[in-house]
Design an enzyme around this catalytic site. Structure first.
Site, PDB file in Angstrom:
ATOM      1  CG  HIS A   1      58.176  43.084  30.930  1.00  0.00           C
ATOM      2  ND1 HIS A   1      57.810  42.912  32.232  1.00  0.00           N
ATOM      3  CD2 HIS A   1      59.227  43.915  30.954  1.00  0.00           C
ATOM      4  CE1 HIS A   1      58.614  43.637  32.990  1.00  0.00           C
ATOM      5  NE2 HIS A   1      59.476  44.253  32.249  1.00  0.00           N
TER       6      HIS A   1
ATOM      7  CB  CYS B   1      53.962  40.456  30.266  1.00  0.00           C
ATOM      8  SG  CYS B   1      54.105  40.569  32.048  1.00  0.00           S
TER       9      CYS B   1
END
Lengths: 241, 427
Positions: free
Chosen positions: A193, A92
């Site tokens: 993530h 991310c």
């Protein structure tokens, strides 16, 4: 044999989505195979150890990204460790700062990244939020589906030196062009993530094998198989467009 | 932004009609077992009388509570203190959205049910604070900020910035703000208020306070005069303000230095912090300290938190934990001598992303056997597996609880918690 060192970088800055989970998963998967492993958590201001086998970067907000880049540059040891053959798994916001450049703030200020991956990130037309599935071709040619949750405003574009990690089946991925994540040597970046390695044990083991330079025995776990089935099924039924 | 003024006869009639129809819809919802009716009442009223929110707030003394965690309990404590302050004549004079419905519709629903009240103690979602600041709020209590439902609130600082701007806009007619000095983002968001009362709530969760909200510098922790940790920015003047109120052990510190035992009926260090904030707010609202404390000591199981409910032979203590900061506070309260059921959902109200499970220190449960329940029980099971915690999976929450006899602790995210309350007849 020395214990395998997993270095979790700057949780206080880049750890907003439970990203610590990836480090725990790597450590526990080594221990479950009888290997000694240690998790070292490094915060800004502390020296980054040069002895890590795998370094991890997670998700975070704009200001945290800028500070993380500045601190990692100042310290410099991450670059040396990667030159010496260590692996980096960046997720991310961590994926974004690993690239050549990314943008922050409402005025889209361009920030120079760590330059470790040949990718650039710019603000996308709308935020990508939701379950994401992508097809990953493993180094042995086999296929695996990566399941995770993405939540990012940036769109990431790959340069010639980076190759996509996987092909998007459900969700947005890098920028809507069907690619997800990036691989360049021993550096892997991706958008799913937080505990992406918890949901994707094959990706976790791939990282470990890359770091150790040797294959690992399988580690069957029906609970993780069930979780994967649930998440794949859910994402395919609630297909986002 | 303009202030809200009195409205004409036409608008008042419209509101009366809308309230009547809202009540009817609420009754229908209740009778058909769909819910408490509070939400649908608010929906109907706001739909038929768009100005209802402003109309219902006009002319009332307002005390408002917001922040990521502790809103509902603090609101209950403050409302009890304000009622105690009014003495025998309090009945019907204080309105509060006691059920925790803290968006516009929830607030409208509560206000519409108590039209004669002259004081309102309102819990308010973080996103609704700027809108409420268009009204003349006397005391605004700001508790804490931490990561919560990031699939909806992408950046924590975004909310803080909105508060800061709204308080600045309110200027001298804005509220007295009672704010948690231990939380850097709260301090930054509150600083533009014209009058501030700081409370050191000794916040445990430090996961979201790495950077200075003012300049982006890396915050440091120093030890203050009294041995407590204080945050400080090395790059700019921002630092933890000296607090008038605080938490010392099991007691609350008053501005004159006196330590008082609040004799709370709700457990946990975080509820002492909530009580410190509620006490400060009550005193700012004009309630004497001793009277406020007496009122607060009557609060039991606010909106079902820590309520006991019977399912089969099990007597469940119902505990709500919605985010990593909440779980950090709740897990230590799990009784070592009783079974523990953890219920996880990812409905809209819970947040659709359960990555936060990895922010919670479930490792501390190692050595005991835990039941994973709720629609995301499998995610929790994998998390507990990696944490070395033995567990079973029973997706149906009531079934998971009823499998035991005697006392059981049940910690849930929002949706399973509300569902258990409903099934137990507690809401």
């Amino acid at each position: 044999m020395n214990p395998v060192e997993i270095v979790l970088l700057y949780q206080s800055l880049l750890g907003i989505y439970g990203d610590r989970g990836n480090a725990v998963v790597l450590r526990e998967r080594l221990r479950a195979r009888g290997r000694e492993a240690v998790l070292r958590q490094i915060e800004p201001g502390q020296p980054v150890p040069a002895s890590g086998a795998i370094y991890l970067l997670g998700g975070g907000e704009d200001a945290a990204q800028v500070t993380a880049v500045r601190q990692l540059r100042q310290d410099g040891r991450l670059f040396a460790a990667l030159d010496a053959g260590a692996c980096l798994f960046a997720v991310c916001a961590g994926f974004q700062i690993t690239g050549r450049s990314f943008t922050v703030g409402h005025d889209d200020q361009v920030i120079e990244g760590l330059g470790l991956l040949d990718v650039e990130t710019r603000r996308g037309p709308r935020r990508a939020v939701g379950e994401v599935l992508s097809r990953w071709t493993k180094p042995d040619g086999g296929q695996s589906v990566i399941t995770g949750f993405e939540n990012h405003g940036g769109h990431t574009y790959l340069g010639p030196e980076a190759t996509p990690l996987a092909r998007v089946e459900v969700g947005v991925g890098n920028n809507g062009d069907g690619t997800e994540g990036a691989v360049q040597g021993r550096i892997i970046g991706c958008y799913p993530h937080g505990p992406v390695l918890a949901r994707n044990p094959e990706l976790a083991d791939h990282l470990l094998e890359l770091a150790l330079g040797q294959p690992l025995d399988p580690l069957p776990n029906p609970e993780i198989d069930d979780l994967r089935r649930q998440r794949l099924d859910w994402a395919r039924r609630h297909h986002r467009r | 932004m303009g202030r809200v003024t009195d409205l004409g006869l036409g608008e008042r009639l419209r509101l009366r009609l809308a309230t009547g129809l809202g009540d009817a819809a609420a009754t229908a919802s209740k009778l058909t077992g769909r819910g408490t009716g509070a939400s649908v009442r608010g929906q109907v009223i706001t739909k038929l009388a768009p100005a209802a929110f402003d109309q219902l707030l006009a002319g009332k003394r307002l005390a408002v509570v917001s922040g990521t965690n502790g809103k509902t309990t603090t609101t209950h404590l403050l409302a009890a203190a304000v009622r105690a302050g009014l003495g025998d004549g309090a009945a019907g004079r204080v309105v509060s959205n006691a059920d925790g419905g803290n968006l516009r519709q929830g607030i409208v629903s509560a206000l519409a049910k108590a039209r004669r009240a002259d004081s309102a103690v309102l819990e308010c979602d973080e996103r609704v604070v700027p809108e409420l600041l268009r009204h003349r709020i006397e005391v605004l209590t700001l508790l804490n900020f931490s990561r919560d439902q990031l699939d909806r609130n992408h950046e924590i600082k975004f909310l803080a910035r909105a508060w800061r701007q709204a308080l600045e806009g309110a200027g001298d007619s804005g509220p007295t703000v009672v704010a948690n000095a231990a939380d850097p983002l709260i301090v930054w968001s509150a600083q533009t208020a014209h009058r501030l009362v700081w409370v050191d709530a000794a916040t445990l969760w430090r996961g979201d306070t790495a950077l200075c909200p003012a300049c982006g510098g890396l915050l440091t922790q120093t030890t203050g005069d009294d041995g407590c940790l204080m945050w400080d920015c090395p790059d700019c003047p921002a630092r933890q303000p000296k607090a008038a109120y605080g938490v010392v052990g099991q007691r609350l510190r008053l501005p004159d230095g006196r330590l008082v035992d609040p004799e709370l009926k709700v457990p946990g260090l975080f509820n002492l912090a909530n009580a410190a904030c509620a006490l400060a707010a009550a005193i700012e609202f004009g309630v004497p300290a001793a009277v406020a404390l007496a009122g607060m000591a009557t609060v039991v199981a606010p909106a079902g938190r820590f309520a006991e409910a019977r399912f089969g032979d099990a007597v469940a203590r119902l505990m709500l934990a919605k985010n990593p900061a909440g779980w950090a506070e709740m897990l230590p309260l799990a009784g070592a001598d009783r079974p523990l059921v953890l219920a996880i959902d990812s409905a809209l109200a819970d947040g659709q992303d359960v990555s936060w499970l990895w922010d919670v220190d479930f490792e501390r449960l190692a050595g005991r056997r835990v039941t994973c329940a709720g629609p995301r029980a499998q995610d929790l099971a994998v998390r507990l597996g990696y944490a070395g915690v033995e567990h079973d999976i029973v997706v149906d929450v009531r079934q998971a609880v009823a499998a035991f006899a005697g006392p059981v602790d049940v910690m849930s995210t929002y949706t399973p918690f509300q569902d258990l309350l409903l099934k137990a007849g507690l809401r």
